[in-house]
Design a protein around this motif. Structure first.
Motif, PDB file in Angstrom:
ATOM      1  N   THR A   8       0.834  -1.198   0.000  1.00  0.00           N
ATOM      2  CA  THR A   8       0.000   0.000   0.000  1.00  0.00           C
ATOM      3  C   THR A   8       0.869   1.248   0.000  1.00  0.00           C
ATOM      4  N   PRO A  10       0.048   5.394   1.273  1.00  0.00           N
ATOM      5  CA  PRO A  10      -1.021   6.229   1.813  1.00  0.00           C
ATOM      6  C   PRO A  10      -1.510   7.292   0.830  1.00  0.00           C
ATOM      7  N   GLY A  60      -6.316   3.092  16.059  1.00  0.00           N
ATOM      8  CA  GLY A  60      -7.411   2.143  16.146  1.00  0.00           C
ATOM      9  C   GLY A  60      -7.240   1.175  17.312  1.00  0.00           C
ATOM     10  N   HIS A  61      -6.008   0.870  17.645  1.00  0.00           N
ATOM     11  CA  HIS A  61      -5.740  -0.083  18.729  1.00  0.00           C
ATOM     12  C   HIS A  61      -6.256   0.447  20.062  1.00  0.00           C
ATOM     13  N   SER A  88      -3.458  -6.444  16.486  1.00  0.00           N
ATOM     14  CA  SER A  88      -4.162  -5.481  17.331  1.00  0.00           C
ATOM     15  C   SER A  88      -5.412  -6.051  17.998  1.00  0.00           C
ATOM     16  N   ASP A 157     -14.596  -5.013  15.377  1.00  0.00           N
ATOM     17  CA  ASP A 157     -13.369  -4.416  14.874  1.00  0.00           C
ATOM     18  C   ASP A 157     -13.647  -4.106  13.400  1.00  0.00           C
ATOM     19  N   HIS A 160     -11.060  -2.175   9.027  1.00  0.00           N
ATOM     20  CA  HIS A 160     -10.938  -2.228   7.559  1.00  0.00           C
ATOM     21  C   HIS A 160     -12.155  -1.653   6.847  1.00  0.00           C
ATOM     22  N   SER A 181      -9.949   2.213  12.158  1.00  0.00           N
ATOM     23  CA  SER A 181      -8.538   2.640  12.156  1.00  0.00           C
ATOM     24  C   SER A 181      -8.338   3.636  11.023  1.00  0.00           C
ATOM     25  N   HIS A 183      -5.147   4.544  10.238  1.00  0.00           N
ATOM     26  CA  HIS A 183      -3.694   4.425  10.075  1.00  0.00           C
ATOM     27  C   HIS A 183      -3.295   4.774   8.637  1.00  0.00           C
ATOM     28  N   LYS A 186      -4.421   2.641   5.754  1.00  0.00           N
ATOM     29  CA  LYS A 186      -5.845   2.325   5.601  1.00  0.00           C
ATOM     30  C   LYS A 186      -6.505   3.116   4.461  1.00  0.00           C
ATOM     31  N   ARG A 331       1.645  -8.567   0.883  1.00  0.00           N
ATOM     32  CA  ARG A 331       1.777  -8.952   2.294  1.00  0.00           C
ATOM     33  C   ARG A 331       0.903 -10.153   2.591  1.00  0.00           C
ATOM     34  N   TYR A 333      -1.129 -10.791   4.857  1.00  0.00           N
ATOM     35  CA  TYR A 333      -2.144 -10.462   5.880  1.00  0.00           C
ATOM     36  C   TYR A 333      -3.226 -11.517   5.778  1.00  0.00           C
TER      37      TYR A 333
HETATM   38  N1  T4K Z   1      -7.702  -4.146  13.768  1.00  0.00           N
HETATM   39  C1  T4K Z   1      -7.334  -4.579  12.555  1.00  0.00           C
HETATM   40  C2  T4K Z   1      -8.131  -5.672  11.921  1.00  0.00           C
HETATM   41  C3  T4K Z   1      -6.245  -4.009  11.891  1.00  0.00           C
HETATM   42  O1  T4K Z   1      -5.880  -4.463  10.673  1.00  0.00           O
HETATM   43  C4  T4K Z   1      -5.531  -2.968  12.527  1.00  0.00           C
HETATM   44  C5  T4K Z   1      -4.369  -2.361  11.878  1.00  0.00           C
HETATM   45  C6  T4K Z   1      -5.953  -2.533  13.802  1.00  0.00           C
HETATM   46  C7  T4K Z   1      -7.042  -3.157  14.390  1.00  0.00           C
HETATM   47  C8  T4K Z   1      -5.258  -1.457  14.571  1.00  0.00           C
HETATM   48  O2  T4K Z   1      -5.359  -0.182  13.986  1.00  0.00           O
HETATM   49  P1  T4K Z   1      -4.160   0.904  14.231  1.00  0.00           P
HETATM   50  O3  T4K Z   1      -3.856   0.914  15.705  1.00  0.00           O
HETATM   51  O4  T4K Z   1      -2.988   0.487  13.396  1.00  0.00           O
HETATM   52  O5  T4K Z   1      -4.800   2.189  13.794  1.00  0.00           O
HETATM   53  C9  T4K Z   1      -0.101  -2.349   9.078  1.00  0.00           C
HETATM   54  C10 T4K Z   1      -0.629  -1.202   9.908  1.00  0.00           C
HETATM   55  O6  T4K Z   1       0.373  -0.636  10.753  1.00  0.00           O
HETATM   56  C11 T4K Z   1      -1.826  -1.532  10.729  1.00  0.00           C
HETATM   57  O7  T4K Z   1      -2.498  -0.305  10.979  1.00  0.00           O
HETATM   58  C12 T4K Z   1      -2.795  -2.437   9.986  1.00  0.00           C
HETATM   59  N2  T4K Z   1      -3.897  -2.873  10.819  1.00  0.00           N
HETATM   60  C13 T4K Z   1      -2.075  -3.653   9.461  1.00  0.00           C
HETATM   61  C14 T4K Z   1      -2.995  -4.563   8.681  1.00  0.00           C
HETATM   62  O8  T4K Z   1      -1.069  -3.211   8.577  1.00  0.00           O
HETATM   63  P2  T4K Z   1       2.269  -3.452   8.971  1.00  0.00           P
HETATM   64  O9  T4K Z   1       3.170  -3.912  10.060  1.00  0.00           O
HETATM   65  O10 T4K Z   1       2.001  -4.371   7.865  1.00  0.00           O
HETATM   66  O11 T4K Z   1       2.728  -2.041   8.379  1.00  0.00           O
HETATM   67  P3  T4K Z   1       4.018  -1.630   7.560  1.00  0.00           P
HETATM   68  O12 T4K Z   1       4.672  -0.522   8.277  1.00  0.00           O
HETATM   69  O13 T4K Z   1       4.843  -2.821   7.266  1.00  0.00           O
HETATM   70  O14 T4K Z   1       3.398  -1.020   6.227  1.00  0.00           O
HETATM   71  C15 T4K Z   1       2.922  -1.796   5.155  1.00  0.00           C
HETATM   72  C16 T4K Z   1       3.346  -1.144   3.850  1.00  0.00           C
HETATM   73  O15 T4K Z   1       2.786   0.143   3.718  1.00  0.00           O
HETATM   74  C17 T4K Z   1       4.853  -0.963   3.712  1.00  0.00           C
HETATM   75  O16 T4K Z   1       5.277  -1.863   2.741  1.00  0.00           O
HETATM   76  C18 T4K Z   1       5.085   0.440   3.207  1.00  0.00           C
HETATM   77  C19 T4K Z   1       3.714   1.087   3.189  1.00  0.00           C
HETATM   78  N3  T4K Z   1       3.693   2.292   4.020  1.00  0.00           N
HETATM   79  C20 T4K Z   1       3.526   2.143   5.377  1.00  0.00           C
HETATM   80  C21 T4K Z   1       3.496   3.256   6.193  1.00  0.00           C
HETATM   81  C22 T4K Z   1       3.332   3.117   7.688  1.00  0.00           C
HETATM   82  C23 T4K Z   1       3.852   3.532   3.440  1.00  0.00           C
HETATM   83  O17 T4K Z   1       4.000   3.642   2.215  1.00  0.00           O
HETATM   84  N4  T4K Z   1       3.789   4.638   4.245  1.00  0.00           N
HETATM   85  C24 T4K Z   1       3.632   4.556   5.600  1.00  0.00           C
HETATM   86  O18 T4K Z   1       3.591   5.600   6.285  1.00  0.00           O
HETATM   87  O19 T4K Z   1       0.914  -3.059   9.740  1.00  0.00           O
END
Ligand code: T4K
Length: 385
Positions: A8, A10, A60-61, A88, A157, A160, A181, A183, A186, A331, A333
């Protein structure tokens, strides 16, 4: 070398527009603690999401922790939930001192199976936390029946599910509360952020939780935390909300491209998402306005009777490797199941074979508004093999 494509990227507003939105902060010096931008965004989101009240959160957490803590039945310790989710969901339950009890999911929607949940209800059940995973809705009618029958709160939850509706109704209206969330990754983002949708009286208690239990009148009656959304995040949300319709349309076009390429030349049943090409995609849900938050592909084989057997030949690993060789980073997921985390050992989970087979075979393809359709086509062709 091809440009890197992540799962993804943002959505961001034009920089000038964001700067204009935060300009007033320099006059007011209000950076946080329910400032004017936070209040404005809250009102706009209540309207957009079609919910009565929506306290905003730092993420969101924290929103999920607050909702579970506020609504879980006192004196009980177990919360029935899905292991097929992001860390989360499970950690929010454990984080407020409750015990996650894992039920299996439905093989078509990947959301909690209500019959499996009902079989696990006990005198100790404090709440049920289903996840509308990938933006696909849970069986909200079945959960409402269970909730009324056993008098147990249901907290969705809906991380998404930004903007998803069922029969015209905002998804945040189902159950006793729903969390979102915002984030960076998202469908709609405030950099970091989140919210709880709930009826006004519950929302008030939940809002107090974000500010150490202070309600504005008297000393705290509950132990809260600091989980407020700041003004810079709120400004990002205000700007991003202006573009959400166009962003969702772009995401829909990419999903359509993926579906077209992946199912080309084979049978495809939209009701289940099963394709004769050896994939299962998300199912079509009648009356549901989607947000195209994720594009998960499950590897397996369609049977002639409409069944779908999970792959056991390692196609997912091969596909990830081929994509990575092309500088594309999908990913897994959600792999592994959260019930398999070392941190969950003490909760000795029951077997959830449907969730396990899914988790072993699901891959989320890159999906974001700026992804080129040509790149989507290339990705789908690699996945198709
Ligand atoms: N419940 C569910 C079902 C959820 O899926 C989530 C969050 C929550 C609750 C909790 O909500 P929050 O507390 O997060 O608001 C990511 C997110 O950090 C997470 O919010 C999300 N779910 C989850 C499904 O995915 P990671 O560890 O895969 O993120 P990360 O940093 O590896 O990023 C994925 C890709 O996105 C990277 O390849 C690069 C890109 N990216 C990422 C960020 C942060 C960007 O291009 N820019 C950015 O700023 O968890």
């Amino acid at each position: 070398m091809d440009k890197r494509i992540n799962v993804t990227r943002p959505s961001m507003p034009p920089l000038d527009e964001y700067i204009e939105e935060i300009r007033g902060i320099w006059d007011s010096a209000m950076l946080t603690n329910f400032g004017p931008l936070e209040q404005k965004l809250r009102k706009e989101l209540e309207e957009f999401l079609d919910v009565e009240a929506l306290p905003l959160f730092v993420n969101g957490h924290q929103a999920l922790m607050a909702a579970v803590r506020t609504l879980a039945l006192e004196g009980r310790k177990s919360v029935i939930t899905t292991p097929f989710t992001f860390a989360s969901t499970t950690e929010a339950i454990a984080g407020v001192g409750l015990k996650p009890v894992f039920a299996d999911v439905d093989p078509v929607t990947y959301t909690l199976d209500p019959a499996k949940v009902e079989a696990l209800i006990s005198e100790d059940t404090a709440a049920i936390v289903p996840v509308h995973v990938y933006g696909t809705l849970c069986d909200v009618e079945a959960f409402e029946r269970i909730s009324l029958k056993y008098n147990i709160p249901v907290i969705y939850d809906a991380a998404h599910c930004f903007g998803v509706r069922k029969n015209g109704r905002g998804v945040g209206n189902f159950g006793n509360a729903s969390i979102f969330s915002f984030h960076a990754t998202k469908a709609f983002n405030t950099v970091e952020g989140g919210a709880v949708a709930a009826p006004a009286d519950i929302a008030e208690k939940i809002k107090a939780y974000t500010n150490y239990g202070f309600t504005g009148s008297g000393d705290p009656e509950i132990i809260g935390t600091n989980a407020k959304m700041n003004e810079f995040s709120a400004a990002m949300g205000i700007c991003n909300l202006r573009y959400i319709v166009g962003v969702t349309k772009r995401r829909a076009a990419i999903c359509e491209k993926y579906t077209g390429v992946l199912t080309f030349g084979a049978s495809f049943d939209p009701a289940t998402g099963i394709s004769g090409n050896g994939f299962k995609l998300l199912p079509y849900q009648d009356g549901v306005l989607k947000n195209y938050a994720y594009f998960p592909v499950v590897f397996g084989d369609a049977g002639n009777d409409g069944s779908f057997a999970p792959d056991r030949t390692g196609r997912i690993e091969e596909t990830v490797k081929k994509l990575q060789d092309a500088n594309i980073f999908p990913r897994r997921y959600f792999y592994p199941l959260t019930s398999d985390f070392p941190s969950m050992k003490e909760f000795s989970p029951a077997a959830t074979p449907v969730a396990k087979a899914l988790s072993d075979n699901v891959l989320c393809l890159p999906l974001y508004a700026d992804l080129d359709l040509e790149d989507a086509e290339k990705i789908a062709k690699i996945v198709k093999g």
